[in-house]
Design an enzyme around this catalytic site. Structure first.
Site, PDB file in Angstrom:
ATOM      1  N   SER A 125       0.823  -1.209   0.000  1.00 25.94           N
ATOM      2  CA  SER A 125       0.000   0.000   0.000  1.00 25.94           C
ATOM      3  C   SER A 125       0.856   1.257   0.000  1.00 25.94           C
ATOM      4  O   SER A 125       1.903   1.314   0.656  1.00 25.94           O
ATOM      5  CB  SER A 125      -0.890   0.007   1.243  1.00 25.94           C
ATOM      6  OG  SER A 125      -1.481   1.286   1.414  1.00 25.94           O
TER       7      SER A 125
ATOM      8  N   TYR B  75      -1.983   5.633  -4.849  1.00 23.82           N
ATOM      9  CA  TYR B  75      -3.068   6.552  -5.086  1.00 23.82           C
ATOM     10  C   TYR B  75      -2.480   7.680  -5.918  1.00 23.82           C
ATOM     11  O   TYR B  75      -1.333   8.091  -5.680  1.00 23.82           O
ATOM     12  CB  TYR B  75      -3.608   7.118  -3.768  1.00 23.82           C
ATOM     13  CG  TYR B  75      -4.396   6.121  -2.954  1.00 23.82           C
ATOM     14  CD1 TYR B  75      -5.626   5.640  -3.402  1.00 23.82           C
ATOM     15  CD2 TYR B  75      -3.922   5.674  -1.720  1.00 23.82           C
ATOM     16  CE1 TYR B  75      -6.344   4.729  -2.644  1.00 23.82           C
ATOM     17  CE2 TYR B  75      -4.644   4.760  -0.969  1.00 23.82           C
ATOM     18  CZ  TYR B  75      -5.857   4.285  -1.433  1.00 23.82           C
ATOM     19  OH  TYR B  75      -6.569   3.390  -0.685  1.00 23.82           O
TER      20      TYR B  75
ATOM     21  N   THR C  52      -4.966   2.706  -7.761  1.00 19.12           N
ATOM     22  CA  THR C  52      -6.326   2.559  -7.240  1.00 19.12           C
ATOM     23  C   THR C  52      -7.201   3.660  -7.829  1.00 19.12           C
ATOM     24  O   THR C  52      -6.910   4.844  -7.655  1.00 19.12           O
ATOM     25  CB  THR C  52      -6.294   2.633  -5.707  1.00 19.12           C
ATOM     26  OG1 THR C  52      -5.442   1.575  -5.240  1.00 19.12           O
ATOM     27  CG2 THR C  52      -7.684   2.451  -5.118  1.00 19.12           C
TER      28      THR C  52
ATOM     29  N   LYS D 243      -6.963  -0.690 -10.004  1.00 18.69           N
ATOM     30  CA  LYS D 243      -7.667  -1.350  -8.897  1.00 18.69           C
ATOM     31  C   LYS D 243      -8.953  -0.607  -8.555  1.00 18.69           C
ATOM     32  O   LYS D 243      -8.935   0.595  -8.281  1.00 18.69           O
ATOM     33  CB  LYS D 243      -6.766  -1.370  -7.668  1.00 18.69           C
ATOM     34  CG  LYS D 243      -7.436  -1.958  -6.429  1.00 18.69           C
ATOM     35  CD  LYS D 243      -6.431  -2.270  -5.334  1.00 18.69           C
ATOM     36  CE  LYS D 243      -7.066  -2.934  -4.144  1.00 18.69           C
ATOM     37  NZ  LYS D 243      -7.843  -2.036  -3.304  1.00 18.69           N
TER      38      LYS D 243
ATOM     39  N   HIS E  23     -13.231  -2.188  -2.825  1.00 13.35           N
ATOM     40  CA  HIS E  23     -12.306  -1.633  -1.834  1.00 13.35           C
ATOM     41  C   HIS E  23     -12.655  -2.174  -0.442  1.00 13.35           C
ATOM     42  O   HIS E  23     -12.584  -1.451   0.557  1.00 13.35           O
ATOM     43  CB  HIS E  23     -12.369  -0.099  -1.863  1.00 13.35           C
ATOM     44  CG  HIS E  23     -11.089   0.587  -1.434  1.00 13.35           C
ATOM     45  ND1 HIS E  23     -10.340   1.382  -2.278  1.00 13.35           N
ATOM     46  CD2 HIS E  23     -10.426   0.597  -0.251  1.00 13.35           C
ATOM     47  CE1 HIS E  23      -9.290   1.862  -1.631  1.00 13.35           C
ATOM     48  NE2 HIS E  23      -9.317   1.394  -0.400  1.00 13.35           N
TER      49      HIS E  23
ATOM     50  N   ARG F 214     -15.168  -0.207   1.559  1.00 10.25           N
ATOM     51  CA  ARG F 214     -14.704   1.016   2.215  1.00 10.25           C
ATOM     52  C   ARG F 214     -14.839   2.270   1.366  1.00 10.25           C
ATOM     53  O   ARG F 214     -14.452   3.341   1.792  1.00 10.25           O
ATOM     54  CB  ARG F 214     -13.240   0.844   2.652  1.00 10.25           C
ATOM     55  CG  ARG F 214     -13.081  -0.170   3.754  1.00 10.25           C
ATOM     56  CD  ARG F 214     -11.636  -0.563   3.965  1.00 10.25           C
ATOM     57  NE  ARG F 214     -10.852   0.384   4.732  1.00 10.25           N
ATOM     58  CZ  ARG F 214     -10.716   0.394   6.051  1.00 10.25           C
ATOM     59  NH1 ARG F 214     -11.367  -0.511   6.777  1.00 10.25           N
ATOM     60  NH2 ARG F 214      -9.960   1.280   6.657  1.00 10.25           N
TER      61      ARG F 214
ATOM     62  N   ASP G 194     -11.161  -8.838  -5.575  1.00  9.33           N
ATOM     63  CA  ASP G 194     -11.039  -8.986  -4.123  1.00  9.33           C
ATOM     64  C   ASP G 194     -12.319  -8.540  -3.439  1.00  9.33           C
ATOM     65  O   ASP G 194     -13.260  -8.076  -4.080  1.00  9.33           O
ATOM     66  CB  ASP G 194      -9.806  -8.257  -3.569  1.00  9.33           C
ATOM     67  CG  ASP G 194      -9.909  -6.729  -3.589  1.00  9.33           C
ATOM     68  OD1 ASP G 194     -11.018  -6.174  -3.722  1.00  9.33           O
ATOM     69  OD2 ASP G 194      -8.842  -6.096  -3.461  1.00  9.33           O
TER      70      ASP G 194
ATOM     71  N   GLY H  57     -13.963  -9.988   0.451  1.00 12.94           N
ATOM     72  CA  GLY H  57     -14.695 -11.097   1.054  1.00 12.94           C
ATOM     73  C   GLY H  57     -14.246 -12.470   0.617  1.00 12.94           C
ATOM     74  O   GLY H  57     -14.902 -13.456   0.949  1.00 12.94           O
TER      75      GLY H  57
ATOM     76  N   ARG I 153     -12.506 -15.646   1.144  1.00  9.99           N
ATOM     77  CA  ARG I 153     -12.039 -16.236   2.408  1.00  9.99           C
ATOM     78  C   ARG I 153     -11.636 -17.698   2.317  1.00  9.99           C
ATOM     79  O   ARG I 153     -11.001 -18.214   3.240  1.00  9.99           O
ATOM     80  CB  ARG I 153     -13.154 -16.119   3.475  1.00  9.99           C
ATOM     81  CG  ARG I 153     -13.547 -14.674   3.815  1.00  9.99           C
ATOM     82  CD  ARG I 153     -12.404 -13.902   4.445  1.00  9.99           C
ATOM     83  NE  ARG I 153     -12.743 -12.505   4.707  1.00  9.99           N
ATOM     84  CZ  ARG I 153     -12.378 -11.487   3.918  1.00  9.99           C
ATOM     85  NH1 ARG I 153     -11.664 -11.701   2.818  1.00  9.99           N
ATOM     86  NH2 ARG I 153     -12.697 -10.243   4.233  1.00  9.99           N
TER      87      ARG I 153
ATOM     88  N   GLY J 233      -7.520  -8.964   1.888  1.00  8.57           N
ATOM     89  CA  GLY J 233      -7.165  -7.784   2.666  1.00  8.57           C
ATOM     90  C   GLY J 233      -7.217  -8.030   4.159  1.00  8.57           C
ATOM     91  O   GLY J 233      -6.197  -8.332   4.792  1.00  8.57           O
ATOM     92  N   ARG J 234      -8.405  -7.952   4.732  1.00  3.54           N
ATOM     93  CA  ARG J 234      -8.507  -8.052   6.185  1.00  3.54           C
ATOM     94  C   ARG J 234      -7.953  -9.346   6.772  1.00  3.54           C
ATOM     95  O   ARG J 234      -7.357  -9.309   7.854  1.00  3.54           O
ATOM     96  CB  ARG J 234      -9.958  -7.842   6.625  1.00  3.54           C
ATOM     97  CG  ARG J 234     -10.413  -6.391   6.425  1.00  3.54           C
ATOM     98  CD  ARG J 234     -11.820  -6.187   6.934  1.00  3.54           C
ATOM     99  NE  ARG J 234     -12.363  -4.896   6.520  1.00  3.54           N
ATOM    100  CZ  ARG J 234     -12.886  -4.645   5.335  1.00  3.54           C
ATOM    101  NH1 ARG J 234     -12.940  -5.600   4.414  1.00  3.54           N
ATOM    102  NH2 ARG J 234     -13.354  -3.438   5.052  1.00  3.54           N
TER     103      ARG J 234
HETATM  104  C1  LIG Z   1      -7.744  -1.416   6.597  1.00  4.42           C
HETATM  105  C2  LIG Z   1      -7.734  -1.404   5.107  1.00  4.42           C
HETATM  106  C3  LIG Z   1      -6.877  -0.553   4.432  1.00  4.42           C
HETATM  107  C4  LIG Z   1      -6.860  -0.534   3.055  1.00  4.42           C
HETATM  108  N1  LIG Z   1      -5.981   0.245   2.425  1.00  4.42           N
HETATM  109  C5  LIG Z   1      -5.935   0.239   1.081  1.00  4.42           C
HETATM  110  C6  LIG Z   1      -4.979   1.005   0.389  1.00  4.42           C
HETATM  111  O1  LIG Z   1      -4.159   1.674   0.993  1.00  4.42           O
HETATM  112  N2  LIG Z   1      -5.003   0.998  -0.960  1.00  4.42           N
HETATM  113  C7  LIG Z   1      -5.895   0.258  -1.659  1.00  4.42           C
HETATM  114  O2  LIG Z   1      -5.901   0.264  -2.899  1.00  4.42           O
HETATM  115  N3  LIG Z   1      -6.795  -0.521  -1.023  1.00  4.42           N
HETATM  116  C8  LIG Z   1      -6.831  -0.547   0.322  1.00  4.42           C
HETATM  117  N4  LIG Z   1      -7.723  -1.344   0.936  1.00  4.42           N
HETATM  118  C9  LIG Z   1      -8.579  -2.212   0.155  1.00  4.42           C
HETATM  119  C10 LIG Z   1      -7.918  -3.570  -0.043  1.00  4.42           C
HETATM  120  O3  LIG Z   1      -6.859  -3.466  -0.955  1.00  4.42           O
HETATM  121  C11 LIG Z   1      -8.898  -4.602  -0.633  1.00  4.42           C
HETATM  122  O4  LIG Z   1      -9.532  -4.094  -1.775  1.00  4.42           O
HETATM  123  C12 LIG Z   1      -9.956  -5.077   0.354  1.00  4.42           C
HETATM  124  O5  LIG Z   1      -9.473  -5.066   1.652  1.00  4.42           O
HETATM  125  C13 LIG Z   1     -10.416  -6.462  -0.016  1.00  4.42           C
HETATM  126  O6  LIG Z   1     -11.443  -6.890   0.809  1.00  4.42           O
HETATM  127  P1  LIG Z   1     -11.228  -7.860   2.086  1.00  4.42           P
HETATM  128  O7  LIG Z   1     -10.644  -7.005   3.168  1.00  4.42           O
HETATM  129  O8  LIG Z   1     -12.632  -8.305   2.377  1.00  4.42           O
HETATM  130  O9  LIG Z   1     -10.339  -8.994   1.672  1.00  4.42           O
HETATM  131  C14 LIG Z   1      -7.743  -1.364   2.322  1.00  4.42           C
HETATM  132  C15 LIG Z   1      -8.602  -2.203   3.013  1.00  4.42           C
HETATM  133  C16 LIG Z   1      -8.607  -2.245   4.394  1.00  4.42           C
HETATM  134  C17 LIG Z   1      -9.534  -3.187   5.083  1.00  4.42           C
END
Ligand SMILES: Cc1cc2nc3c(=O)[nH]c(=O)nc-3n(C[C@H](O)[C@H](O)[C@H](O)COP(=O)(O)O)c2cc1C
Ligand SMILES: Cc1cc2nc3c(=O)[nH]c(=O)nc-3n(C[C@H](O)[C@H](O)[C@H](O)COP(=O)(O)O)c2cc1C
Ligand SMILES: Cc1cc2nc3c(=O)[nH]c(=O)nc-3n(C[C@H](O)[C@H](O)[C@H](O)COP(=O)(O)O)c2cc1C
Ligand SMILES: Cc1cc2nc3c(=O)[nH]c(=O)nc-3n(C[C@H](O)[C@H](O)[C@H](O)COP(=O)(O)O)c2cc1C
Lengths: 332, 332, 332, 332
Positions: free
Chosen positions: B97, B119, B145, B206, B230, B233, B261, B263, B265, B284-285
């Site tokens: 990131s 970004y 992104t 992305k 995302h 988010r 991406d 969910g 799992r 991600g998470r």
């Molecule tokens: C805490 C957190 C921070 C994230 N930061 C970024 C980021 O800096 N850049 C980005 O492109 N996506 C970011 N994402 C999105 C993740 O790359 C990804 O799309 C997403 O977490 C996938 O879903 P999942 O958490 O259910 O696996 C972030 C997601 C989370 C949960």
């Protein structure tokens, strides 16, 4: 099931109850049957009704067969012999698991009509040997499970060294750790062909969920296929059996018999299965729970109850017999 | 996740867990994968199976990549370096990131193959500078992104001044309040083009959820797109990734690689993603929860487990490798 | 809402919260918005975005208007005047209920742009008199509610004699029991025509849920229609607004403006409404809950928050302004 | 229902409440009505509305009839006579169950217009005798239940010897155990024809769920059919009544009247039934719960409430009368 949960050690209960992966397939299988909607007939003469049918020519009291499940002696000392006796008395057909905890000859001695379930093992010699022993013991068909190129990870596996030993002993082999007694990852059409030819018995392919898979099995010589998710214990996230059944029946129904299992619990479910193209269903866990709760007697009562329930459902749907059930009986 | 919730301060946990808006997208993302139904093959030889694949020519142990997520040192002192090491050991690919809490050069020094997420910032100069630093540090691609013309409001933002400082320091800039370090609201095709040209690296866009968006990105020079909400988010209420994936794959699959991406799992989910047209998935998470609970080791175990799980799913579906997965593997 | 439930007497809270019948329509209205799925655009320049729009030529800060709801002084002493001030400050438009607990002239004196909601009463003379007073007081349009040939039974009606008196006094009539002040059951096209002609103002028909109904209203001279279930307070079991909206927009969108209300709670919901064919939305209960909790200030904060939320949603969807939102923004 | 549960002995309550099998049909019947969506009209003159209609030429105050249900004296000493009086006062029509706990002549003496429900019994002589007695007592039609070639198993059957005796006595037969007083399994077209001819009354066939079944009944002389799952008490897992209604109305609506029952609880439900093709609905359990709670008075209040509720629903939907309801009133 509640009673079984009370009487069984937790790890044993978990072994029987478990599904693979996140248990999504397991969680949805009964609901999938509930979601099919029946369209009953009226003004039919159902004064004499019978749930009796035939599977591969074998007369059975109802279209409810006993699914092959492993290690019955873990559930109750009556074990596979108790289940066999119950199936016989109830006029059902037993599909005996290759992972039984009792030698198949002992089971066969007490059983009515039975089919032998086989996994194709890495050691084809042992596989064929078991098939031959089953033929000798009187099996009427071989059920070759095709959805298990390996056993899927579950939250609960065989609960102790004991049963696995029991299972290996039941195969007349002693080496628990022998990988050649594990499922073969390359089970293919040729295995079905060879087993059919060698045994001189019809082969049933267990574990198809698509038209393509069913066609491949029938092309390899299968006389019947079982639409099955393996009770949610193999690939998680697959199409539930009632959704898969129509495409399989359409694809191979003219050339082979089609059965189905997974979450079948009531006469109403059985009727739906018949209407969607199955000739019979198999029940897995309910047999285990009945065995755990009340031994052989419990299994007999379960099977008798299901037979009555199917008979009642037929009557209420205006169908004197299973062969009267047609596709008009379900809403599409 | 439960363990992470125990070990993390509540505001830190909330920051990682949060979704945007009313969190509807977040709430549904796993369910959306569960709702896709698999159609497994049988009678295939899966004695040698491998989940290995390539993304933009880069070999990886499985189609599970590490999604770019911010501020790993908030989760655990091992931070981004720990995640990088874990990804390397597990044979995965790290997408680092731009909001990392560690200088990218430090991470790169310990990382296996990695891609740099960017970004497009209001200050294009800084943006391009980071891109150049990433190229110099060995990044194999730039992940731009495109779903964040601004950061969506969430119930929990960056939990304290600290991490934001950390993040800005990681960019080699000191001014926390500098708005020119915030996401640009006018990120456009020209940014993708410029970054691709300047870096001499493939660009991955992305955050697309429609055929139109994917086409725009590919037209602007993207070599790959990531179908993504995302992690729920950004815009709340959008189409879940598995529903968006097929139209994106149809639209640009011939010209670009498609990843997904949100969910994801389980191995079963990954298989569904492949069948719906993705070449790989990102998580991600789960990485954050594993990091919080057990540091770098936890992340490695997570990635290894997912690789095994994909491998098992492939085998159970009758697919020796990822390239054997096709659209027939899901019910439409 | 939770705060409102704490501060309001139970019967007053119940009156505001209630839906008609078995409250099925009420129970589902937010879910119906959540079920619509957005398809965001990317790579658009959203550095300058604005949620501002116009309704019947009237500029508003965002497409979120204040729905006409009765008896604000039951919720808070600030009453309708407080709501009017809040709407004015927030740049929104107030639709003032005919069942207000304050004389319309008093409200108008403090209001920004406002429209007067009218029920066609059994006494057409009184109806027209109120319309005339509203025109004189500066109303910019008349909103004629067409879904209330009578008030539906609810689990909770007006909580005490007081407010009803208040309402009748607000009409400058004294006889609480006068049936001629009740809704007319024969409100028809002619009422819309007469009111439009007499007032010399555009008429908005509130409460249509079908293409036919919308066409009838526009044929009778309505310049705009509001797709509405009356907040689930009239016929129970009707089609939720987001499902009804597209057919209404298709039917009359070329000839009239289309607005929608019922369960709209977030910027994401508003974006969906625009994409499904609405020019603006109205919010009912949220205004009441904010008023109950914090008086006029609470309402202003609510409206400002919604404006920000719409603005953010537009930006995240790649739309600089409301007029950039099109049907491609939702999955059909 | 809650009050009934309090005042009735548990086994009596369970008998009335029970559904057949796994009670899936029972569990879903109200939801199935809720899922139908109304499309109300506006700008209609509903100053004079009336829910009155006719069933087989018999004027009734509303399209809500009393379904035939057994053993009312189990619920309350007022029994069938109390229900009959209530129906008469409310202007409804009573369908008197053949399994009543009161002699039909006693009920008829106090009843307004009533229809006699009949099961075709194994002893056709007794069946015809009851039909004749009903004709003599003034029944206006015979309702022949065709979905009960036998009574389905339920978790709760008749709660004691007493009521069954009562029922048999009501038939003027004394032998509780006489199988010839049980439902005939071969009820066929000829029974409908014979009963119609012998009675000189219209015959209504109760319990059809398909176009085919409805056509068979009308071909056998039925003047009307009732779309019914028997309150979820016969074949479990069937299509809910609102889903079955349109195909039945399409198939026989031109030649016969169509009614529907099962889970109808509100005026909104009734409106949906009319829009889907029914001329009237029947209510079963609500009558029993009202009887149990408050005797004859309770039933009258229930029926009056439903009439008001239907009237209100008609008005709110813009329909002055039942005959104004058309298929455009529901979303398909
Ligand atoms: C805490 C957190 C921070 C994230 N930061 C970024 C980021 O800096 N850049 C980005 O492109 N996506 C970011 N994402 C999105 C993740 O790359 C990804 O799309 C997403 O977490 C996938 O879903 P999942 O958490 O259910 O696996 C972030 C997601 C989370 C949960
Ligand atoms: C504990 C257990 C063991 C099983 N063992 C076998 C087996 O040895 N061979 C096989 O083909 N299927 C096996 N199955 C799958 C069953 O044959 C059957 O497909 C499944 O149980 C049907 O689903 P149900 O349990 O919901 O009725 C097993 C299932 C369970 C639950
Ligand atoms: C307490 C209350 C009173 C209302 N009074 C009126 C009214 O006087 N005139 C009218 O046209 N609509 C009235 N409505 C309906 C609203 O204008 C609006 O359609 C509805 O509240 C929108 O749904 P929401 O509350 O979910 O935002 C009322 C709604 C509520 C909740
Ligand atoms: C306790 C009970 C007894 C019933 N007895 C009869 C009966 O004797 N004859 C008949 O045709 N239907 C009978 N029914 C079915 C009803 O006529 C009707 O179809 C059903 O109750 C409608 O569903 P509802 O209870 O949800 O309104 C009975 C239903 C119940 C609940």
């Amino acid at each position: 099931m509640r009673r079984a949960e009370e009487v069984l050690p937790p790890d044993v209960f978990a072994y029987f109850a478990a599904g693979a992966g996140a248990e999504r397939t397991l969680a949805r299988q009964e609901q999938a049957w509930d979601d099919v909607l029946l369209r009953p007939r009226v003004l039919q003469d159902v004064s004499t009704t019978s749930p009796a049918t035939q599977v591969l020519g074998q007369p059975v009291a109802s279209p409810v067969l006993v699914a092959p499940t492993a290690a019955h002696r873990l559930a109750h000392p009556d074990g596979e012999v108790g289940v066999a006796r119950a199936a016989k008395t109830a006029g059902s057909l037993l599909v005996l698991s290759m992972r039984a905890s009792t030698r198949l000859e002992e089971v066969a001695a007490e059983a009515g009509p039975f089919w032998q379930q086989l996994y194709v093992l890495q050691d084809r010699g042992v596989t064929d040997e078991i098939a031959r022993r089953a033929v000798d013991a009187g099996a009427k068909a071989l059920v070759v499970t095709v959805d298990t190129p390996r056993v899927a990870r579950k939250r609960a596996g065989f609960p102790a060294a004991l049963p696995r030993t029991g299972i290996v002993e039941a195969l007349d082999h002693r080496d628990v750790a022998d990988p050649r007694l594990m499922q073969a990852a390359d089970v293919g059409p040729r295995d079905l062909e060879r087993l059919a030819r060698a045994a001189g018995l019809p082969v049933v392919a267990k574990g198809v969920l698509t038209a393509e898979a069913a066609r491949d099995c029938v092309a390899a010589g299968a006389s019947a296929v079982i639409v099955s998710t393996h009770g949610g214990r193999q690939l998680d996230g697959v199409v539930p059996a009632p959704l898969a059944l129509p495409e399989v029946a359409d694809a191979v129904g003219a050339d082979a018999e089609v059965y189905v299992d997974g979450g079948v619990r009531t006469g109403s479910h059985v009727l739906k299965a018949l209407a969607l193209g199955a000739r019979a269903v198999l029940v897995g866990r309910p047999v285990i729970w009945a065995l755990a709760a009340d031994g052989s007697d419990g299994v007999r009562r379960l099977l008798d109850d299901l037979t009555s329930d199917v008979e009642e459902s037929l009557a209420l749907a205006g169908c004197p017999s299973c062969s009267d059930v047609g596709p008009d009986l379900v809403r599409r």
